[in-house]
Enzyme design. Structure first.
Site, mmCIF file in Angstrom:
data_model
loop_
_atom_site.group_PDB
_atom_site.id
_atom_site.type_symbol
_atom_site.label_atom_id
_atom_site.label_comp_id
_atom_site.label_asym_id
_atom_site.label_seq_id
_atom_site.Cartn_x
_atom_site.Cartn_y
_atom_site.Cartn_z
ATOM 1 N N PHE A 58 1.084 4.083 -35.291
ATOM 2 C CA PHE A 58 2.035 3.691 -36.542
ATOM 3 C C PHE A 58 2.512 4.767 -37.572
ATOM 4 C CE2 PHE A 58 3.104 0.175 -39.042
ATOM 5 C CZ PHE A 58 3.004 0.520 -40.291
ATOM 6 N N GLU A 59 1.715 6.066 -37.499
ATOM 7 C CA GLU A 59 2.227 6.888 -38.285
ATOM 8 C C GLU A 59 3.256 8.041 -37.675
ATOM 9 O OE1 GLU A 59 -1.274 6.210 -37.933
ATOM 10 O OE2 GLU A 59 -0.791 5.074 -40.039
ATOM 11 N N VAL A 82 -0.851 2.975 -27.165
ATOM 12 C CA VAL A 82 -1.153 1.933 -27.784
ATOM 13 C C VAL A 82 -1.835 0.867 -26.688
ATOM 14 C CG1 VAL A 82 -0.499 -0.012 -29.194
ATOM 15 C CG2 VAL A 82 0.638 2.244 -29.419
ATOM 16 N N GLY A 86 -8.134 -7.151 -28.949
ATOM 17 C CA GLY A 86 -8.362 -8.793 -28.787
ATOM 18 C C GLY A 86 -7.695 -9.355 -29.872
ATOM 19 N N THR A 87 -6.603 -8.865 -30.782
ATOM 20 C CA THR A 87 -6.002 -9.302 -31.681
ATOM 21 C C THR A 87 -4.600 -9.173 -31.594
ATOM 22 O OG1 THR A 87 -5.765 -7.520 -33.333
ATOM 23 C CG2 THR A 87 -7.966 -9.092 -33.279
ATOM 24 N N HIS A 89 -2.821 -7.102 -33.229
ATOM 25 C CA HIS A 89 -2.480 -6.122 -33.775
ATOM 26 C C HIS A 89 -1.661 -4.928 -32.874
ATOM 27 C CE1 HIS A 89 -4.000 -2.070 -35.799
ATOM 28 N NE2 HIS A 89 -3.344 -2.663 -36.817
ATOM 29 N N PHE A 114 10.588 8.468 -26.043
ATOM 30 C CA PHE A 114 9.509 7.998 -26.228
ATOM 31 C C PHE A 114 8.255 8.103 -25.405
ATOM 32 C CE2 PHE A 114 7.733 4.280 -28.561
ATOM 33 C CZ PHE A 114 7.273 3.334 -27.746
ATOM 34 N N ARG A 128 -0.819 5.964 -16.153
ATOM 35 C CA ARG A 128 0.328 6.388 -16.871
ATOM 36 C C ARG A 128 0.232 7.653 -17.202
ATOM 37 N NH1 ARG A 128 0.219 1.380 -15.589
ATOM 38 N NH2 ARG A 128 1.882 0.126 -14.974
#
Ligand SMILES: Nc1c(NC[C@H](O)[C@H](O)[C@H](O)CO)[nH]c(=O)[nH]c1=O
Ligand SMILES: CC(=O)[C@@H](O)COP(=O)(O)O
Length: 154
Positions: A58-59, A82, A86-87, A89, A114, A128
């Protein structure tokens, strides 16, 4: 017909690699692949590679933006992993990371590769990061090498 394309050798060019620490077990392999590719394929000197670390994916956009604005580098590579939990997010972190990095690239007119894994499992990440599905860090470095050379021709 005219075809414009570029090679990968980038001796004398300067590169920044912005690395998210989250899931470092995976990301360090991406970093190794990227630095190896820059040096071995791109003929980039070690002193022309700068590594900048941030807490998580996110940063990445903010650090990439600051690096791009400084105009000290010819190309940037963003690395992270990333991994879905379980959510929901995962969707927000990966989505904002992707969007933010792309915006910086367009706003600052600089190649930003990227190299952020967005995967559903640790197994997919391992595949990967230098095993059966290659190394996305190395692939990101290849992209930056080519784009730095290509943009110089346009
Ligand atoms: N779950 C993952 C994260 N989460 C952390 C965020 O990136 C960010 O650092 C936090 O929300 C504070 O702002 N980051 C990853 O890179 N990978 C993940 O799987
Ligand atoms: C991508 C993430 O933020 C994820 O690792 C968080 O896990 P959870 O969704 O189980 O909180």
């Amino acid at each position: 017909m005219q075809v414009i394309e570029a090679g990968f050798s980038a001796k004398g060019k300067k590169f920044a690699i912005v690395v998210a620490r989250f899931n470092s077990f995976i990301v360090e392999s991406l970093l190794s692949g990227a630095t190896d590719t820059l040096q071995r394929i791109g003929n980039v000197a070690e002193q022309d590679i700068t590594v900048i670390r941030v807490p998580g994916a996110f940063e990445l956009p903010l650090a990439v933006q600051r690096v791009a604005a400084g105009k000290k580098y010819d190309g940037i590579i963003a690395l992270g992993a990333v991994i879905r939990g379980g959510t929901p997010h995962f969707e927000y972190v990966s989505g904002e990371c992707t969007k933010g990095i792309a915006q910086v690239m367009m706003q600052h007119d600089i190649p930003v590769a990227f190299g952020v894994l967005t995967v559903d499992s640790i197994e997919q990440a391992i595949e990967r990061a230098g095993t059966k599905a290659g190394n996305k860090g190395s692939e990101a470095a290849m992209s930056t090498l080519e784009m730095v050379n290509l943009l110089a021709k346009l």
